[in-house]
Design an enzyme around this catalytic site. Structure first.
Site, PDB file in Angstrom:
ATOM      1  N   LYS A 155       0.862  -1.185   0.000  1.00  0.00           N
ATOM      2  CA  LYS A 155       0.000   0.000   0.000  1.00  0.00           C
ATOM      3  C   LYS A 155       0.892   1.226   0.000  1.00  0.00           C
ATOM      4  CE  LYS A 155      -2.392   0.847   3.750  1.00  0.00           C
ATOM      5  NZ  LYS A 155      -3.477   0.717   4.746  1.00  0.00           N
ATOM      6  N   CYS A 159      -0.673  14.709  -6.232  1.00  0.00           N
ATOM      7  CA  CYS A 159      -1.178  13.924  -7.369  1.00  0.00           C
ATOM      8  C   CYS A 159      -2.283  12.968  -6.936  1.00  0.00           C
ATOM      9  CB  CYS A 159      -0.024  13.128  -7.981  1.00  0.00           C
ATOM     10  SG  CYS A 159      -0.528  12.068  -9.353  1.00  0.00           S
ATOM     11  N   CYS A 200      -3.747  11.194  -9.756  1.00  0.00           N
ATOM     12  CA  CYS A 200      -3.938  10.373 -10.956  1.00  0.00           C
ATOM     13  C   CYS A 200      -2.937   9.215 -11.021  1.00  0.00           C
ATOM     14  CB  CYS A 200      -3.826  11.231 -12.219  1.00  0.00           C
ATOM     15  SG  CYS A 200      -2.132  11.725 -12.647  1.00  0.00           S
ATOM     16  N   CYS A 243       1.986  16.653  -7.870  1.00  0.00           N
ATOM     17  CA  CYS A 243       1.463  16.725  -9.234  1.00  0.00           C
ATOM     18  C   CYS A 243       2.512  17.340 -10.154  1.00  0.00           C
ATOM     19  CB  CYS A 243       0.205  17.596  -9.227  1.00  0.00           C
ATOM     20  SG  CYS A 243      -0.423  18.037 -10.856  1.00  0.00           S
ATOM     21  N   HIS A 259      -1.633  14.481 -15.260  1.00  0.00           N
ATOM     22  CA  HIS A 259      -3.084  14.218 -15.336  1.00  0.00           C
ATOM     23  C   HIS A 259      -3.659  14.745 -16.651  1.00  0.00           C
ATOM     24  CE1 HIS A 259      -2.629  18.191 -13.328  1.00  0.00           C
ATOM     25  NE2 HIS A 259      -3.591  18.508 -14.183  1.00  0.00           N
TER      26      HIS A 259
HETATM   27 FE1  FES Z   1      -1.413  13.421 -11.075  1.00  0.00          FE
HETATM   28 FE2  FES Z   1      -1.517  15.992 -11.592  1.00  0.00          FE
HETATM   29  S1  FES Z   1      -2.900  14.845 -10.465  1.00  0.00           S
HETATM   30  S2  FES Z   1       0.001  14.594 -12.156  1.00  0.00           S
END
Ligand code: FES
Length: 76
Positions: free
Chosen positions: A23, A40, A42, A51, A55
């Site tokens: 995890k 982030c 994504c 980030c 994304h």
């Molecule tokens: Fe993953 Fe922006 S939310 S790179």
């Protein structure tokens, strides 16, 4: 076939971050956030847990609407 290809590109969400961990949990000290931090959501950032804009291509490919959570100090 194109839809199946896109679905296979999506799952699992996490394809590369700490793959040997059961995890993924990260800790960021609040004191280390000077102004704000974009985290982030994504799972595609090269600067995890921050980030890096990855994304954007994901959203264009999938029609998704993912983006970071921005942690910031209260606006005065
Ligand atoms: Fe993953 Fe922006 S939310 S790179």
């Amino acid at each position: 076939h194109e839809k199946v290809k896109v679905i296979l590109q999506i799952y699992p969400f996490n394809k590369k971050i700490k793959g040997d961990s059961k995890k993924v949990v990260d800790f960021i000290e609040i004191e280390d956030i000077t102004e704000k931090a974009s985290l982030c959501r994504c799972w595609k950032s090269e600067k995890w847990p921050y980030c890096d804009g990855a994304h954007g291509p994901h959203n264009r490919l999938t029609g998704d609407n993912l983006g970071p959570v921005v942690v910031r100090h209260k606006q005065k």
